[in-house]
Structure formats: structure tokens, C-alpha cells
Design an enzyme around this catalytic site. Sequence first.
Site, mmCIF file in Angstrom:
data_model
loop_
_atom_site.group_PDB
_atom_site.id
_atom_site.type_symbol
_atom_site.label_atom_id
_atom_site.label_comp_id
_atom_site.label_asym_id
_atom_site.label_seq_id
_atom_site.Cartn_x
_atom_site.Cartn_y
_atom_site.Cartn_z
ATOM 1 N N ASN A 186 0.825 -1.225 0.000
ATOM 2 C CA ASN A 186 0.000 0.000 0.000
ATOM 3 C C ASN A 186 0.848 1.259 0.000
ATOM 4 O OD1 ASN A 186 0.981 0.144 2.573
ATOM 5 N ND2 ASN A 186 -0.986 -0.068 3.610
ATOM 6 N N TYR A 194 2.471 -3.087 19.035
ATOM 7 C CA TYR A 194 3.087 -3.743 17.872
ATOM 8 C C TYR A 194 3.360 -5.222 18.174
ATOM 9 C CZ TYR A 194 7.132 -4.893 14.838
ATOM 10 O OH TYR A 194 8.006 -5.495 13.974
ATOM 11 N N LYS A 226 1.635 -8.648 16.440
ATOM 12 C CA LYS A 226 2.459 -9.673 15.788
ATOM 13 C C LYS A 226 2.245 -11.035 16.462
ATOM 14 C CE LYS A 226 4.974 -7.568 12.547
ATOM 15 N NZ LYS A 226 5.065 -8.008 11.161
ATOM 16 N N ASN A 263 16.837 -7.065 15.472
ATOM 17 C CA ASN A 263 17.013 -5.759 14.807
ATOM 18 C C ASN A 263 17.690 -5.915 13.451
ATOM 19 O OD1 ASN A 263 16.570 -4.966 17.682
ATOM 20 N ND2 ASN A 263 16.809 -2.949 16.785
HETATM 21 N N1 LIG Z 1 13.258 -3.967 10.133
HETATM 22 C C1 LIG Z 1 13.307 -4.640 11.279
HETATM 23 O O1 LIG Z 1 14.235 -4.485 12.073
HETATM 24 C C2 LIG Z 1 12.220 -5.628 11.610
HETATM 25 C C3 LIG Z 1 12.341 -6.358 12.810
HETATM 26 C C4 LIG Z 1 11.337 -7.259 13.133
HETATM 27 C C5 LIG Z 1 10.259 -7.452 12.288
HETATM 28 N N2 LIG Z 1 10.171 -6.722 11.144
HETATM 29 C C6 LIG Z 1 8.987 -6.927 10.285
HETATM 30 O O2 LIG Z 1 9.411 -7.125 8.956
HETATM 31 C C7 LIG Z 1 8.461 -6.550 8.071
HETATM 32 C C8 LIG Z 1 9.162 -5.640 7.081
HETATM 33 O O3 LIG Z 1 9.825 -4.609 7.782
HETATM 34 P P1 LIG Z 1 10.650 -3.500 7.026
HETATM 35 O O4 LIG Z 1 11.714 -3.047 7.935
HETATM 36 O O5 LIG Z 1 10.986 -3.963 5.670
HETATM 37 O O6 LIG Z 1 9.572 -2.332 6.945
HETATM 38 P P2 LIG Z 1 9.236 -1.336 5.737
HETATM 39 O O7 LIG Z 1 8.344 -0.297 6.336
HETATM 40 O O8 LIG Z 1 10.462 -0.912 5.030
HETATM 41 O O9 LIG Z 1 8.393 -2.253 4.742
HETATM 42 C C9 LIG Z 1 7.062 -2.602 4.970
HETATM 43 C C10 LIG Z 1 6.337 -2.576 3.628
HETATM 44 O O10 LIG Z 1 4.991 -3.015 3.826
HETATM 45 C C11 LIG Z 1 4.085 -2.073 3.239
HETATM 46 N N3 LIG Z 1 2.852 -2.159 4.033
HETATM 47 C C12 LIG Z 1 2.690 -1.836 5.338
HETATM 48 N N4 LIG Z 1 1.455 -2.136 5.733
HETATM 49 C C13 LIG Z 1 0.818 -2.674 4.656
HETATM 50 C C14 LIG Z 1 -0.479 -3.190 4.441
HETATM 51 N N5 LIG Z 1 -1.405 -3.226 5.413
HETATM 52 N N6 LIG Z 1 -0.803 -3.648 3.220
HETATM 53 C C15 LIG Z 1 0.114 -3.617 2.194
HETATM 54 N N7 LIG Z 1 1.356 -3.136 2.359
HETATM 55 C C16 LIG Z 1 1.702 -2.674 3.579
HETATM 56 C C17 LIG Z 1 4.806 -0.744 3.303
HETATM 57 O O11 LIG Z 1 4.354 0.197 2.339
HETATM 58 C C18 LIG Z 1 6.239 -1.169 3.037
HETATM 59 O O12 LIG Z 1 6.518 -1.207 1.657
HETATM 60 C C19 LIG Z 1 7.411 -5.839 8.922
HETATM 61 O O13 LIG Z 1 6.281 -6.672 9.044
HETATM 62 C C20 LIG Z 1 8.099 -5.713 10.253
HETATM 63 O O14 LIG Z 1 7.192 -5.698 11.327
HETATM 64 C C21 LIG Z 1 11.127 -5.800 10.783
#
Ligand SMILES: NC(=O)c1ccc[n+]([C@@H]2O[C@H](COP(=O)([O-])OP(=O)(O)OC[C@H]3O[C@@H](n4cnc5c(N)ncnc54)[C@H](O)[C@@H]3O)[C@@H](O)[C@H]2O)c1
Length: 305
Positions: free
Chosen positions: A33, A141, A145, A169
Site C-alpha cells: 500500500n 506492535y 504480531k 534488529n
Molecule cells: N526492520 C526490522 O528491524 C524488523 C524487525 C522485526 C520485524 N520486522 C517486520 O518485517 C516486516 C518488514 O519490515 P521492514 O523493515 O521492511 O519495513 P518497511 O516499512 O520498510 O516495509 C514494509 C512494507 O509493507 C508495506 N505495508 C505496510 N502495511 C501494509 C499493508 N497493510 N498492506 C500492504 N502493504 C503494507 C509498506 O508500504 C512497506 O513497503 C514488517 O512486518 C516488520 O514488522 C522488521
Amino acid sequence: MGRYLVTGVAGFIGSALAKRLISNGDEVVTIDNLSTGYQSNIPDGVTFINGDCGDLNVYDKIANLSFDAIFHIAGQSSGEISFDDPIYDIKTNAESTLLLLKYSMKIGCKRLIFASTMSVYGVKPDCPINEDENCKPESFYGVAKLASENYLRIYQQYGVHSTSLRLFNVYGPGQNMKNLKQGMVSIFLAQMLKNKHIHVKGSPDRYRDFIHVDDVVEAFIRCLNIEKSKGLAINIATGKKTLVSEIVETMVSTQKENITVNYEGGTPGDIHGIYADISLMNDVLGEWKKVDLHDGIKSMVNSYL
Ligand SMILES: NC(=O)c1ccc[n+]([C@@H]2O[C@H](COP(=O)([O-])OP(=O)(O)OC[C@H]3O[C@@H](n4cnc5c(N)ncnc54)[C@H](O)[C@@H]3O)[C@@H](O)[C@H]2O)c1
């Protein structure tokens, strides 16, 4: 060669995973999105559905496709934002998982791999934390999850085999440098490059377990072919405890100019420290040489300069 639905490919982790799948010759479809992602992050060759995973209608657009597996990566990943708007958080991080599970059943896709988080654990003692620990999240959050992990567990009985990867992280090139509420390494780096000053919300002696995005992608890909990963929640981390001050110092050491740092304030729901026991990850996914933290941070800084 396979065909995969990877949600969230416009974001940091999703785009890295999609790149790897495309380079393997696989076909990738994404729903995103663009709430925190950018269309420019979506690699060439990926079929992009601009929509929300929490919107039932979005699945009509892909109702006639079949997938070898679904990687559910989309979601908002900031503890801070989950306090600003818990309802938005549960929609994007939990309701979307339920809809995807329903969709998986409808199209007969039997494999789903989910980006969960270490935030499901909550406050823990200063020792490596394994997956059997009681989960008492401290942020909305983490609650959403954990709800998703439980939905996945329940859907196992309907034949959707899932794996929840509890990411610690994650850092690396491609991390969003404009979102100053998400991602410890990217927040510090963005401030350093823009202001020559890093303001850390919280104390320097907090600690975390930092894993490079390439290693996270490796874990997701390995799950595909490892039968015994089905039905599990697995920590994805390095097993190393790193102080926040060490991250800041490593980053500052890459610069010739003087960088000032102050530690002040805090973030709601932030825990003092956590790092992972990675025995299950090693046992189930096998071991590989992980990106060294100092090398990873230095090359990340260079990629943005
Ligand atoms: N980056 C970290 O350190 C980390 C750690 C633990 C878990 N995570 C999980 O990994 C996943 C990716 O994280 P990231 O760092 O790449 O984040 P990010 O924000 O870079 O990417 C998330 C993507 O999902 C899209 N998005 C969000 N909600 C949406 C929805 N309801 N429908 C469609 N698209 C949606 C956003 O536009 C974005 O492109 C997330 O679910 C996050 O919770 C990340």
C-alpha cells in the site's frame, strides 16, 4: 522455479527478498500500500498490486493465481507508531494476516512464512532468549504480531503450514532513512548524515541483537525447502549482544568530521535489552557465515554516502 506472493516488496526487507527470488528465476507478485515503502524499491519483473493486505477486495485481483508459498512481510514495524495508533497497528499487523490466511486456503496455497518480531517477548533477563520463553509484549506492535503468530498456529489445522520468523534488529542497505520512528540503525545513520549529530532516545547501555538484511533473506529462503521449519516460530538473529553505544561508535568512526551524540528521553514500550538464543535457528535452518556487524554497518554507511 516457483511463483511467490511476497507482501511489502516496496519496503526494506520485502524488496531484498524479492530481488533474491527474481535472481533465482522465480516469479514474484506483491501487494503493497506504499504506506512506508516506495514504488521505486520494487525490483523489475515483480507484479505490483497497489493495495492494502487488510482490504478484502485486494484479494479479488489475485483470485485466479496460484502460489508455491506466501511470504507475509508487509506491516508497520514501529513500536512508537503502535502507541500513536493501536487500531491502525492491529489492522495492518494482525487483520492482514487473517485475510491472507483465508486467501491461502481459498487458492490452496499450503505454505506461509511470516515476518514476526522479537517484540513478542517483552521484558526478559540479560541472557540469550529462546522461543520457549513466555511472550508478554510491551508494545501494541508486539501484541499484534503475537496475535498473527497465533492465527498462523490455528490455521495449521486447516492445512496452511506456516513459519513465524522472529526477526531481531534488522539493518542494511535499503533501510528507510526518512522514517525516523522505525529502525535503530537507520534512524542514527539518517541523523548523522543530515545533522552531524545523533540524538539517541534511551540509554547507551541498552542492548540488542543486530542482523544484516542479507542474512534475514537467507533465512526466509531456507524455510521454503526445510520441512521441519513448518509450524515453528524461530528467532532470526546472530546470538550476539551489542550495546546501543557500540552501534553509535561504529557509525561515528566511519566519519572524518566531528559527530556529536547525546542520549536523552526514551520511546514508549522500548525494552532495555534483548538478544537471541539461536540454537533453534541453527538446528532447523542450518548455519552459514553471517555478515559481521562492523563490516555491515560500514558498508551500509558507504552505500548512503
Ligand atoms: N526492520 C526490522 O528491524 C524488523 C524487525 C522485526 C520485524 N520486522 C517486520 O518485517 C516486516 C518488514 O519490515 P521492514 O523493515 O521492511 O519495513 P518497511 O516499512 O520498510 O516495509 C514494509 C512494507 O509493507 C508495506 N505495508 C505496510 N502495511 C501494509 C499493508 N497493510 N498492506 C500492504 N502493504 C503494507 C509498506 O508500504 C512497506 O513497503 C514488517 O512486518 C516488520 O514488522 C522488521
